[in-house]
Write a protein that holds these residues in place. Structure first.
Motif, PDB file in Angstrom:
ATOM      1  N   PRO A 101       0.876  -1.245   0.094  1.00 26.57           N
ATOM      2  CA  PRO A 101      -0.072   0.108  -0.157  1.00 26.57           C
ATOM      3  C   PRO A 101       0.790   1.308   0.024  1.00 26.57           C
ATOM      4  O   PRO A 101       1.865   1.224   0.497  1.00 26.57           O
ATOM      5  CB  PRO A 101      -0.728  -0.281   1.079  1.00 26.57           C
ATOM      6  N   ALA A 102       0.364   2.228  -0.545  1.00 25.19           N
ATOM      7  CA  ALA A 102       1.079   3.584  -0.773  1.00 25.19           C
ATOM      8  C   ALA A 102       1.646   3.963   0.566  1.00 25.19           C
ATOM      9  O   ALA A 102       2.870   4.407   0.688  1.00 25.19           O
ATOM     10  CB  ALA A 102       0.363   4.627  -1.539  1.00 25.19           C
ATOM     11  N   GLY A 103       0.642   4.122   1.537  1.00 22.02           N
ATOM     12  CA  GLY A 103       1.105   4.750   3.096  1.00 22.02           C
ATOM     13  C   GLY A 103       2.155   3.760   3.735  1.00 22.02           C
ATOM     14  O   GLY A 103       2.782   4.214   4.572  1.00 22.02           O
ATOM     15  N   SER A 104       2.419   2.402   3.114  1.00 16.39           N
ATOM     16  CA  SER A 104       3.248   1.355   3.790  1.00 16.39           C
ATOM     17  C   SER A 104       4.604   1.137   2.981  1.00 16.39           C
ATOM     18  O   SER A 104       5.462   0.569   3.335  1.00 16.39           O
ATOM     19  CB  SER A 104       2.668   0.380   4.189  1.00 16.39           C
ATOM     20  N   ALA A 105       4.605   1.873   1.687  1.00 14.90           N
ATOM     21  CA  ALA A 105       5.814   1.422   0.927  1.00 14.90           C
ATOM     22  C   ALA A 105       7.085   1.941   1.225  1.00 14.90           C
ATOM     23  O   ALA A 105       7.322   2.898   1.807  1.00 14.90           O
ATOM     24  CB  ALA A 105       5.236   2.184  -0.680  1.00 14.90           C
ATOM     25  N   MET A 106       7.985   0.903   1.184  1.00 14.37           N
ATOM     26  CA  MET A 106       9.477   1.264   1.397  1.00 14.37           C
ATOM     27  C   MET A 106      10.165   0.631   0.227  1.00 14.37           C
ATOM     28  O   MET A 106       9.745  -0.027  -0.736  1.00 14.37           O
ATOM     29  CB  MET A 106       9.699   0.657   2.780  1.00 14.37           C
ATOM     30  N   GLY A 107      11.549   1.076   0.098  1.00 12.56           N
ATOM     31  CA  GLY A 107      12.126   0.329  -0.645  1.00 12.56           C
ATOM     32  C   GLY A 107      12.395  -1.085  -0.291  1.00 12.56           C
ATOM     33  O   GLY A 107      12.263  -1.601   0.677  1.00 12.56           O
ATOM     34  N   TYR A 108      12.325  -1.891  -1.468  1.00 18.54           N
ATOM     35  CA  TYR A 108      12.338  -3.267  -1.365  1.00 18.54           C
ATOM     36  C   TYR A 108      11.089  -3.968  -0.510  1.00 18.54           C
ATOM     37  O   TYR A 108      11.286  -5.010  -0.248  1.00 18.54           O
ATOM     38  CB  TYR A 108      13.711  -3.889  -0.850  1.00 18.54           C
ATOM     39  N   CYS A 109      10.083  -3.268  -0.653  1.00 23.96           N
ATOM     40  CA  CYS A 109       8.900  -3.588   0.136  1.00 23.96           C
ATOM     41  C   CYS A 109       8.268  -5.009  -0.317  1.00 23.96           C
ATOM     42  O   CYS A 109       8.208  -5.791   0.562  1.00 23.96           O
ATOM     43  CB  CYS A 109       7.851  -2.700   0.154  1.00 23.96           C
ATOM     44  N   GLU A 110       7.879  -5.023  -1.590  1.00 22.31           N
ATOM     45  CA  GLU A 110       7.580  -6.385  -2.157  1.00 22.31           C
ATOM     46  C   GLU A 110       8.496  -7.640  -2.145  1.00 22.31           C
ATOM     47  O   GLU A 110       7.980  -8.772  -1.719  1.00 22.31           O
ATOM     48  CB  GLU A 110       7.025  -6.208  -3.746  1.00 22.31           C
ATOM     49  N   ARG A 111       9.582  -7.109  -2.515  1.00 22.94           N
ATOM     50  CA  ARG A 111      10.655  -8.232  -2.264  1.00 22.94           C
ATOM     51  C   ARG A 111      10.970  -9.014  -1.084  1.00 22.94           C
ATOM     52  O   ARG A 111      10.993 -10.039  -0.722  1.00 22.94           O
ATOM     53  CB  ARG A 111      12.004  -7.379  -2.793  1.00 22.94           C
ATOM     54  N   THR A 112      11.004  -8.120   0.103  1.00 23.78           N
ATOM     55  CA  THR A 112      11.036  -8.628   1.460  1.00 23.78           C
ATOM     56  C   THR A 112       9.743  -9.281   1.993  1.00 23.78           C
ATOM     57  O   THR A 112       9.665 -10.277   2.529  1.00 23.78           O
ATOM     58  CB  THR A 112      11.369  -7.305   2.421  1.00 23.78           C
ATOM     59  N   TRP A 113       8.568  -8.678   1.388  1.00 24.19           N
ATOM     60  CA  TRP A 113       7.380  -9.359   1.623  1.00 24.19           C
ATOM     61  C   TRP A 113       7.199 -10.753   1.204  1.00 24.19           C
ATOM     62  O   TRP A 113       6.968 -11.723   1.874  1.00 24.19           O
ATOM     63  CB  TRP A 113       6.182  -8.660   1.084  1.00 24.19           C
ATOM     64  N   TRP A 114       8.012 -11.103  -0.059  1.00 22.68           N
ATOM     65  CA  TRP A 114       7.690 -12.195  -0.447  1.00 22.68           C
ATOM     66  C   TRP A 114       8.938 -13.445   0.323  1.00 22.68           C
ATOM     67  O   TRP A 114       8.615 -14.404   0.304  1.00 22.68           O
ATOM     68  CB  TRP A 114       8.336 -12.242  -2.112  1.00 22.68           C
ATOM     69  N   ALA A 115      10.009 -12.680   0.683  1.00 19.56           N
ATOM     70  CA  ALA A 115      11.042 -13.310   1.313  1.00 19.56           C
ATOM     71  C   ALA A 115      10.268 -13.830   2.710  1.00 19.56           C
ATOM     72  O   ALA A 115      10.511 -15.118   3.154  1.00 19.56           O
ATOM     73  CB  ALA A 115      12.155 -12.662   1.572  1.00 19.56           C
ATOM     74  N   THR A 254       7.601  -3.250   9.152  1.00 20.53           N
ATOM     75  CA  THR A 254       7.837  -1.962   8.270  1.00 20.53           C
ATOM     76  C   THR A 254       7.733  -0.866   8.980  1.00 20.53           C
ATOM     77  O   THR A 254       8.514  -0.072   8.976  1.00 20.53           O
ATOM     78  CB  THR A 254       7.396  -2.231   7.197  1.00 20.53           C
ATOM     79  N   ASP A 255       6.706  -0.488   9.753  1.00 28.07           N
ATOM     80  CA  ASP A 255       6.562   0.465  10.426  1.00 28.07           C
ATOM     81  C   ASP A 255       7.662   0.765  11.756  1.00 28.07           C
ATOM     82  O   ASP A 255       7.940   1.907  11.648  1.00 28.07           O
ATOM     83  CB  ASP A 255       4.752   0.434  11.057  1.00 28.07           C
ATOM     84  N   SER A 256       7.884  -0.355  12.193  1.00 21.76           N
ATOM     85  CA  SER A 256       8.993  -0.096  13.249  1.00 21.76           C
ATOM     86  C   SER A 256      10.207   0.094  12.612  1.00 21.76           C
ATOM     87  O   SER A 256      11.168   0.802  13.243  1.00 21.76           O
ATOM     88  CB  SER A 256       8.987  -1.709  14.030  1.00 21.76           C
ATOM     89  N   ILE A 257      10.593  -0.305  11.347  1.00 21.50           N
ATOM     90  CA  ILE A 257      11.834   0.083  10.536  1.00 21.50           C
ATOM     91  C   ILE A 257      11.857   1.565  10.384  1.00 21.50           C
ATOM     92  O   ILE A 257      12.764   2.206  10.659  1.00 21.50           O
ATOM     93  CB  ILE A 257      12.055  -0.898   9.347  1.00 21.50           C
ATOM     94  N   ARG A 260      11.292   3.274  14.596  1.00 17.52           N
ATOM     95  CA  ARG A 260      12.482   2.876  15.593  1.00 17.52           C
ATOM     96  C   ARG A 260      13.658   3.041  14.973  1.00 17.52           C
ATOM     97  O   ARG A 260      14.736   3.693  15.502  1.00 17.52           O
ATOM     98  CB  ARG A 260      12.172   1.694  16.227  1.00 17.52           C
ATOM     99  N   MET A 261      13.795   2.614  13.610  1.00 16.62           N
ATOM    100  CA  MET A 261      15.260   2.464  13.231  1.00 16.62           C
ATOM    101  C   MET A 261      15.495   3.736  12.250  1.00 16.62           C
ATOM    102  O   MET A 261      16.733   3.791  11.641  1.00 16.62           O
ATOM    103  CB  MET A 261      15.386   1.150  12.502  1.00 16.62           C
ATOM    104  N   ARG A 262      14.612   4.528  11.754  1.00 22.51           N
ATOM    105  CA  ARG A 262      14.666   5.507  10.873  1.00 22.51           C
ATOM    106  C   ARG A 262      15.284   5.268   9.751  1.00 22.51           C
ATOM    107  O   ARG A 262      16.145   5.786   9.132  1.00 22.51           O
ATOM    108  CB  ARG A 262      15.534   6.796  11.564  1.00 22.51           C
ATOM    109  N   PHE A 263      14.870   4.017   8.903  1.00 25.38           N
ATOM    110  CA  PHE A 263      15.413   3.742   7.789  1.00 25.38           C
ATOM    111  C   PHE A 263      14.367   3.428   6.756  1.00 25.38           C
ATOM    112  O   PHE A 263      13.103   3.407   6.979  1.00 25.38           O
ATOM    113  CB  PHE A 263      16.131   2.373   8.291  1.00 25.38           C
ATOM    114  N   LYS A 264      14.732   3.586   5.447  1.00 27.47           N
ATOM    115  CA  LYS A 264      13.879   3.835   4.517  1.00 27.47           C
ATOM    116  C   LYS A 264      13.519   2.564   3.690  1.00 27.47           C
ATOM    117  O   LYS A 264      12.549   2.630   2.997  1.00 27.47           O
ATOM    118  CB  LYS A 264      14.294   4.837   3.333  1.00 27.47           C
ATOM    119  N   ASN A 265      14.312   1.572   3.980  1.00 29.02           N
ATOM    120  CA  ASN A 265      14.142  -0.076   3.020  1.00 29.02           C
ATOM    121  C   ASN A 265      13.839  -0.976   4.130  1.00 29.02           C
ATOM    122  O   ASN A 265      14.233  -1.099   4.980  1.00 29.02           O
ATOM    123  CB  ASN A 265      15.492  -0.071   2.596  1.00 29.02           C
TER     124      ASN A 265
END
Length: 343
Positions: A101-115, A254-257, A260-265
């Protein structure tokens, strides 16, 4: 229940090896392999042979070991199942049907979801088999220790046999650093001294300086909630089964990333760290230990060109073994070094 002690002993000695993920090629890592491309049979087989020699064979010599197989390589399904003869297997296809979803999108979001979805299928495969009502002997389906491992991991040395326990070490992770051999000088020693090995953690993780003075809370969280080598882990069955949460609650992670971690991917490194060290607080509970060295005992199969270990080294800082004041050094890190246990 007079049979309970026997069942507990059978469970403690039994191991599940759960192989998961997608096999890529020698030219492309799995995460970057196009959806329509097939995994390399040669790459998978080279890694499978090394896993058999250095994990399955030695661990089976010490007790029961059942193999479970999940993959995103239906083109390799028949080869994988014929080779491993798994207790259970599941093979699926990755496609382009999922979008973050647009509001939850991050770099590599789909790739990590599949993993994470693949790992969820893998742990659920073992859990469903273990509790199957058709079993005439429930103890024969229990596992005290679960090894979660990528298909495309190549082992140069044997994985030391360790056990996980809900009342002790619950998680074994690979150690991502070099060791330093030294002979301690002592005014009271005569003759040769006992060789010792010191170990150290990486000084930086993905560009974040973990040694910086006065680290901000997000930097502290980034270093402490990241599993840098996310290629295998060993845990008790409860920790392994619960790992499905990284898929079931994916957007909470992903929200915690971001928060809490202030990271974009999004990446498995952070999913693993949040699950182990935030959800379960395994580090604070002194329930984490380390076994085997990346790039020395094992590496990714696509990096192996010759049957000799690569020579990569990592930058290190001072010793930082978890809970070193609670547990003896010798309980914290096992390797395949000739000296045996590192302390």
């Amino acid at each position: 229940d007079i049979e309970a002690p026997a069942r507990r002993m059978a469970q403690a000695d039994a191991t599940a090896l759960v192989l998961y993920g997608r096999v890529g090629t020698y030219a492309h890592r799995a995460a970057d392999t196009p959806a329509h491309a097939q995994g390399s049979l040669a790459l998978w087989r080279n890694c499978a042979d090394s896993i058999w020699r250095n994990v399955v064979a030695p661990w089976r010599s010490a007790g029961r070991l059942d193999v479970f197989v999940q993959s995103w390589n239906p083109e390799l399904e028949s080869d994988m199942d014929a080779y491993w003869k798994p207790a259970a297997s599941w093979h699926g296809v990755q496609n382009s049907s999922f979008r973050c979803p647009a509001g939850s999108a991050m770099g590599y979001c789909e790739r990590t979801w599949w993993a994470m979805l693949g790992m969820r299928h893998a742990v659920e495969l073992r859990a469903e088999w273990a509790r199957a009502e058709s079993s005439s002997d429930a103890a024969a389906r229990l596992h005290g220790t679960v090894i979660m491992m990528r298909h495309d991991l190549f082992w140069f040395n044997e994985l030391p046999i360790v056990r996980a326990s809900p009342s002790g070490i619950r998680l074994w992770l690979p150690f991502n650093c070099q060791t330093r051999e030294a002979t301690p000088a002592s005014p009271h020693s005569s003759g040769s001294a006992t060789p010792m090995t010191s170990v150290a953690a990486a000084s930086a993780i993905f560009g974040h300086n973990c040694n910086a003075e006065g680290r901000s809370s997000e930097r502290l969280n980034f270093c402490d909630l990241t599993v840098e080598i996310d290629w295998f882990f060993i845990s008790d069955a409860e920790i392994a089964d619960g790992f499905a949460d990284t898929s079931l609650s994916y957007f909470n992670y992903t929200d915690s990333i971001k928060r809490r971690m202030r990271f974009k991917n999004s990446a498995p490194h952070f999913m693993w760290g949040l699950y182990f060290f935030s959800k379960h607080n395994l580090r604070e509970r002194c329930a984490v230990a380390y076994v085997a060295h990346s790039h020395s005992d094992f590496t990714l199969g696509r990096m192996v060109k010759l049957s000799t270990p690569p020579t990569e080294k990592c930058r290190c800082r001072g010793p930082s073994l978890d809970c070193r004041e609670t547990y003896p050094f010798t309980a914290q890190l096992l390797t395949t070094n000739p000296h045996g246990i590192y302390g």
